[in-house]
Design an enzyme around this catalytic site. Structure first.
Site: not given
Length: 180
Positions: A140, A158
Site C-alpha cells: 500500500d 484497492d
C-alpha cells in the site's frame, strides 16, 4: 419482452444479445480492462518498492502522502496479526471471487456498466492476489489525511475495487429505476 432482472440471470431475447444493453461484446474487452488495472497496479507498486524504504513517506500535498507500508490482512488491516494463515485465505478468496466474476462477465458481457464494474473489481482483486503470492502481503502507498486523521493506506488495486463497487451500485440503482 424479457425482464431486466432476467437479463442478469442469463435470460436473453432474440438474436443472442442481452435483453438489457443490446449486442454482446464478448469477454475480451472486459478481461482487457482487468489486465490494464492489474498492470497499472503492479507498475505503481514496483515503482514505490524501488524508490521508498518501508515506512518512508513523502508529502505531496497538505492532504496526501506517498508511503510504503505492507498489509498482511484485508481492508483496514483486518486480520493482519492472525499468524500467517490469512495470506492464503485472502489469496484463495481473491481467486474464487475472480472465478465468479469471469463467469458473470461471460453471461452478461453485453451489459456495459455491469461488466465494467466487475472488470475493475477483477483487476483489483487479482492485483492484490499477486502481491500476496509474491510478497506475502499487499503493498500500500496512497495515504490521504485530514488534520491528524489518516485513512488507511491503499493502492491502485484497492481503488479499482472501490470504483468498481460504486459503479455496480449505480448500475443496480439505474436498473431498479428503469423497472418502476
Amino acid at each position: 419482452m424479457a425482464s431486466k432482472a432476467g437479463a442478469r440471470t442469463g435470460a436473453k431475447r432474440g438474436g443472442g444479445s442481452s435483453a438489457r444493453s443490446g449486442a454482446s461484446l464478448g469477454l475480451a474487452p472486459w478481461l482487457g480492462i482487468a489486465v490494464i488495472a492489474i498492470l497499472i497496479d503492479q507498475v505503481t507498486k514496483l515503482t514505490i518498492l524501488k524508490t521508498f524504504q518501508y515506512g518512508e513517506f513523502r508529502p505531496l500535498t497538505s492532504f496526501f502522502n506517498l508511503v510504503l507500508v505492507y498489509n498482511k490482512g484485508a481492508a483496514f488491516n483486518f486480520l493482519a496479526a492472525a499468524g500467517g494463515w490469512q495470506r492464503w485465505f485472502f489469496t484463495l478468496l481473491g481467486i474464487v471471487a475472480a472465478t465468479v466474476i469471469v463467469v458473470l462477465l461471460k453471461r452478461h458481457n453485453g451489459q456495459k456498466m455491469f461488466c465494467l464494474s466487475l472488470s475493475l473489481i477483477l483487476g483489483g482483486a487479482l492485483g492484490n492476489v499477486i502481491d500476496r503470492v509474491v510478497y506475502g502481503h499487499v503493498i500500500d502507498f496512497l495515504d490521504f489525511h485530514v488534520g491528524g486523521w489518516h485513512w488507511p493506506a491503499f493502492n491502485v488495486a484497492d481503488s479499482a475495487i472501490c470504483v468498481g463497487a460504486v459503479l455496480l451500485v449505480i448500475d443496480e440503482l439505474r436498473r431498479v429505476r428503469r423497472g418502476k
